[in-house]
Design a protein around this motif. Structure first.
Motif, short mmCIF file in Angstrom:
data_model
loop_
_atom_site.label_atom_id
_atom_site.label_comp_id
_atom_site.label_asym_id
_atom_site.label_seq_id
_atom_site.Cartn_x
_atom_site.Cartn_y
_atom_site.Cartn_z
N VAL A 218 0.88 -1.17 0.00
CA VAL A 218 0.00 0.00 0.00
C VAL A 218 0.92 1.22 0.00
CG1 VAL A 218 -1.81 1.27 1.20
CG2 VAL A 218 -1.80 -1.24 1.26
N SER A 219 0.89 1.97 -1.08
CA SER A 219 1.78 3.12 -1.24
C SER A 219 1.00 4.40 -1.03
CB SER A 219 2.40 3.11 -2.64
OG SER A 219 3.28 4.20 -2.82
N ASP A 220 1.33 5.11 0.04
CA ASP A 220 0.69 6.38 0.37
C ASP A 220 1.43 7.49 -0.38
OD1 ASP A 220 -0.25 8.74 1.45
OD2 ASP A 220 -0.08 8.09 3.54
N ALA A 233 7.97 9.25 -7.71
CA ALA A 233 7.62 8.07 -8.49
C ALA A 233 6.40 7.43 -7.84
CB ALA A 233 8.78 7.07 -8.52
N THR A 234 5.63 6.71 -8.65
CA THR A 234 4.47 6.01 -8.13
C THR A 234 4.72 4.51 -8.15
OG1 THR A 234 2.10 5.54 -8.43
CG2 THR A 234 3.37 6.05 -10.42
N ALA A 235 4.29 3.83 -7.10
CA ALA A 235 4.45 2.38 -7.03
C ALA A 235 3.67 1.67 -8.12
CB ALA A 235 4.01 1.88 -5.65
N ALA A 236 2.63 2.33 -8.64
CA ALA A 236 1.83 1.72 -9.70
C ALA A 236 2.66 1.45 -10.95
CB ALA A 236 0.64 2.61 -10.04
N ALA A 237 3.78 2.16 -11.12
CA ALA A 237 4.63 1.96 -12.28
C ALA A 237 5.49 0.72 -12.16
CB ALA A 237 5.53 3.18 -12.49
N VAL A 243 -1.43 -1.17 -4.17
CA VAL A 243 -2.54 -0.23 -3.99
C VAL A 243 -1.93 1.14 -3.75
CG1 VAL A 243 -4.50 0.41 -2.53
CG2 VAL A 243 -4.02 -2.01 -2.98
N VAL A 244 -2.32 2.11 -4.56
CA VAL A 244 -1.81 3.47 -4.43
C VAL A 244 -2.92 4.36 -3.88
CG1 VAL A 244 -1.03 5.51 -5.71
CG2 VAL A 244 -0.08 3.25 -6.24
#
Length: 401
Positions: A218-220, A233-237, A243-244
């Motif tokens: 889970v990336s806040d 950067a986003t963990a979704a990449a 889960v972002v």
């Protein structure tokens, strides 16, 4: 007969809310001209007006374009009723487009869930991803509701003690040493309370490790947009299973509108949607209209960021001379994590005195780290520049420096 109290009532308090209440009471007493007993010479140069460093709430309101969109919606006469549980299709499409523009990432609108603030996103994510008894790791210090919500839901926080050596962020080596592996991991970059960031490579490595090892990440990312020279950067990449969580509260300056979003992995979309239907029905329709318009307000929002940067730079330069000389580097967000162990071992008592004697409201570190937080304070610098500029002088006078 004594009635049962549910185990959810065992969740610890979010202490910053108590600090807010105390600061409000102090400000009201000062405004009424009846301040409590205060040692001579310890109030601020403006007569003791409370300077608010305790809460992570931008001093600005919603951007003008967002407010004007809300006014038009109210004047249009159409009922602002329930939306779909995942939000207005137009807002979800705009959020998806934002991922393409900012991160070069193609996110289908169907994976976007508009939520009742980021605070509404976390219980949805936790309920969909974890079971009671599951272990969810996070760096300490941490944002208190992570652990408190997990506890209320019957899950078990696993704290990873971090310090200045790791920039208050978890490392891949820490995760690899965990035995057994946790069921989940929460990361935040920029983080609350230290304002530090993972590099894009560090976040990608952690996200891929989680995906390989069956650990739900889970990336806040609610402080994205608020960084000072470091890339976001986003963990979704890097992970299809992450889960972002993001929000319109911080960069977009819309705290009270209670509007946020999630980027969900495909397998969690329907479970989260069903939970949202039952727990929240939908995020507020009016807030969704305003949020969509907020994406067109970049010049105003970037001016806010420039102000936070000036506040940050001033405090980093001047607080050491006031006795606060061990500060987190504050890569992003709008917080400083201050090691005040040379001044106190009891941050709760220290903050109470700071408010009563110097009219500065700050948050004790025990809210973010129950074991070591007695030696730390969190200072929020998103308030008016004049207030922030007055802080070092007040502290010097209060501490006799």
């Amino acid at each position: 007969m004594v009635l049962k109290i549910g185990r959810g009532a065992e969740a610890p308090p979010f202490l910053v809310m108590d600090v807010i209440a105390a600061a409000n009471a102090r400000a009201a007493a000062l405004a009424a001209g009846m301040p409590p007993e205060t040692p001579p010479g310890t109030t601020g140069p403006d007569g003791g007006r409370v300077i608010r460093l305790e809460v992570g709430q931008p001093g600005t309101g919603a951007p003008r374009g967002a407010a004007e969109a809300a006014i038009r919606a109210l004047q249009g006469g159409a009922p602002l009723g329930y939306t779909e549980a995942f939000g207005l299709p137009s807002l979800r499409a705009r959020i998806a487009a934002h991922y393409g523009t900012k991160y070069g990432l193609d996110v289908p609108p169907g994976r976007i869930a508009v939520t009742f603030g980021a605070s509404g996103a976390f219980p949805l994510a936790f309920l969909a991803a974890f079971d009671p008894g599951d272990r969810v790791a996070m760096a300490a210090p941490y944002y208190p509701p992570y652990a408190n919500i997990l506890t209320a839901l019957g899950m078990r926080p696993v704290l990873l003690p971090c310090d200045a050596a790791t920039r208050f962020q978890p490392t891949l080596a820490m995760l690899e040493r965990l035995d057994p592996l946790p069921d989940g991991l929460i990361v935040a970059s920029p983080c609350n309370p230290a304002g530090t960031m993972l590099t894009p490579d560090e976040l990608a490595d952690i996200a891929r490790w989680c995906d390989r090892n069956g650990v739900r990440l889970v990336s806040d990312e609610i402080y994205h947009g608020l960084s000072y020279g470091r890339p976001e950067a986003t963990a979704a990449a890097s992970s299809p299973s992450a889960v972002v969580v993001n929000s319109f509260s911080k960069y977009f300056s819309m705290t009270g509108w209670r509007i946020g979003w999630m980027v969900l992995p495909e397998e969690l979309c329907r479970p989260v949607e069903c939970l949202a239907q039952n727990l929240f029905i939908s995020a507020p329709h009016l807030s969704q209209v305003a949020a969509e318009a907020a994406f067109d307000c970049a010049p105003e929002l970037e001016a806010n960021v420039a102000r936070y940067r000036r506040n940050r730079d001033l405090l980093l330069a001047e607080l050491p001379a006031a006795g606060f000389d061990r500060l987190s580097p504050a890569d992003g967000a709008f917080y400083l994590w201050a090691d005040v162990s040379a001044l106190t071992g009891d941050s709760v008592e220290f903050c109470a005195r700071l408010l009563a004697e110097a009219d500065i409201a700050a948050t004790p570190g025990v809210d973010f780290d129950s074991g070591r937080g007695g030696r730390f304070l969190r200072l929020s610098y998103c308030g008016p520049e004049a207030d922030i500029a007055a802080v070092p002088g007040r502290l010097r006078r209060w501490l006799g420096r």
